[in-house]
Design an enzyme around this catalytic site. Sequence first.
Site, PDB file in Angstrom:
ATOM      1  N   ASP A 118      16.949  56.719  43.616  1.00 17.70           N
ATOM      2  CA  ASP A 118      17.293  56.608  42.201  1.00 17.70           C
ATOM      3  C   ASP A 118      18.044  55.293  42.008  1.00 17.70           C
ATOM      4  OD1 ASP A 118      18.398  56.674  39.686  1.00 17.70           O
ATOM      5  OD2 ASP A 118      19.075  58.752  39.798  1.00 17.70           O
ATOM      6  N   LYS A 137      17.274  52.212  32.470  1.00 16.24           N
ATOM      7  CA  LYS A 137      18.356  51.384  31.945  1.00 16.24           C
ATOM      8  C   LYS A 137      17.922  49.934  31.722  1.00 16.24           C
ATOM      9  CE  LYS A 137      22.193  54.312  33.425  1.00 16.24           C
ATOM     10  NZ  LYS A 137      22.387  54.927  32.110  1.00 16.24           N
ATOM     11  N   PHE A 186      24.932  61.511  40.451  1.00 19.12           N
ATOM     12  CA  PHE A 186      24.686  61.544  39.014  1.00 19.12           C
ATOM     13  C   PHE A 186      23.264  61.073  38.779  1.00 19.12           C
ATOM     14  CE2 PHE A 186      24.330  60.078  34.705  1.00 19.12           C
ATOM     15  CZ  PHE A 186      24.942  61.103  33.999  1.00 19.12           C
TER      16      PHE A 186
END
Length: 408
Positions: free
Chosen positions: A232, A261, A147
């Site tokens: 990531d 984030k 994801f």
Amino acid sequence: MTAPAHARTSADLIRAEEPVLAHNYHPLPVVVARAEGAWVEDVEGRRYLDMLAGYSALNFGHRHPALIQAAHDQLDRLTLTSRAFHNDRLAEFAERLAALTGLDMVLPMNTGAEAVESGIKVARKWAYDVKGVPDGQATIVVAADNFHGRTTTIVSFSTDESARAGFGPFTPGFRIVPYNDLAALEEAVDETTAAVLIEPIQGEAGVIIPDAGYLTGVRELTRRKGCLFIADEIQSGLGRTGRTLAVEHESVVPDVLLLGKALGGGIVPVSAVVARREVMGVLGPGEHGSTFGGNPLAAAVGTAVVELLETGEFQRRADELGLVLREGLQALEGQGVTGFRARGLWAGVDVDPALGTGREISERLMREGILVKDTHGSTIRLAPPLTVTADELRSALGTLEKVLGQAG
């Protein structure tokens, strides 16, 4: 007349969303109005322990005083210039973020998906300018069940049909291999490969932690094959796993690091691509950009986030409290929990499907004052703010035990 928001109940507000909001989310039926630390409060004043932390965007809790102060101070001075001009906050942010990660240069963006897209562009440009891959032939190897975001390019290399269906045609140039499989990765990498892009821990897939040695193997393979290693760490980074970065568990340094984030402190969206100088150096003026990327407000908040991480306090908390989390989950194995994976303050918990779906378990926990989120099947994710206390953590695990017992 529409009633003012403060006079409307949770049920009123949920109903009001239905005709005017796109139906691309299925949130739990809780309407948050206030928050502090690890706790949120709905419009009726009911309190909940936040065990999701915005998918790791709230690593430092809701409204951390140092981050709120940094935002307030900057709001009184300057919020946006665009990158058409310099601003007085960006240099320090980039200097300190590069130093924190052990890399050289920063490309500031806004969202996690933008960071991934930017990392892909940097890798392709490097492949053409430095590696000598023929134009238009660069490939990037990714892992199944990944994801990395929701843009059309990113869903092109997703294996989740709910993320892909109806959004083609898809972007070419990606090869998908099983996660945690070095032999498959070796076979997929060739002279056209610009980069291997992986999550050190797969979050959306259920907090999937690779075997020891996998990340070291990816690093060794990419060096030997002459391509880049892009990590990531948008969910796994910035303290979540008990280290600043999840790759540090194997003392690995990627060529390109993707952050987001928690970098915005739960206040503004902030993301970044951080890379070695010889990689990031391929970008020239006009080749990539973002109006809001690196804006003064984002840089001020991002710098305050880095300052919190420079002390090591939050990494230590995640490491120490992670033991509490792991011990509590181990005690629940065979009591409704069929298995779990945890690193630091992050866990994927598999619940016996006979007791309910992940969604149903999440709703039952919500009614008991604990907020979590399901992922696939009967798996729920736990990712509390790193400010949570051991007592709060044990209380949440006790509530999980109660909910599973009632379901049984």
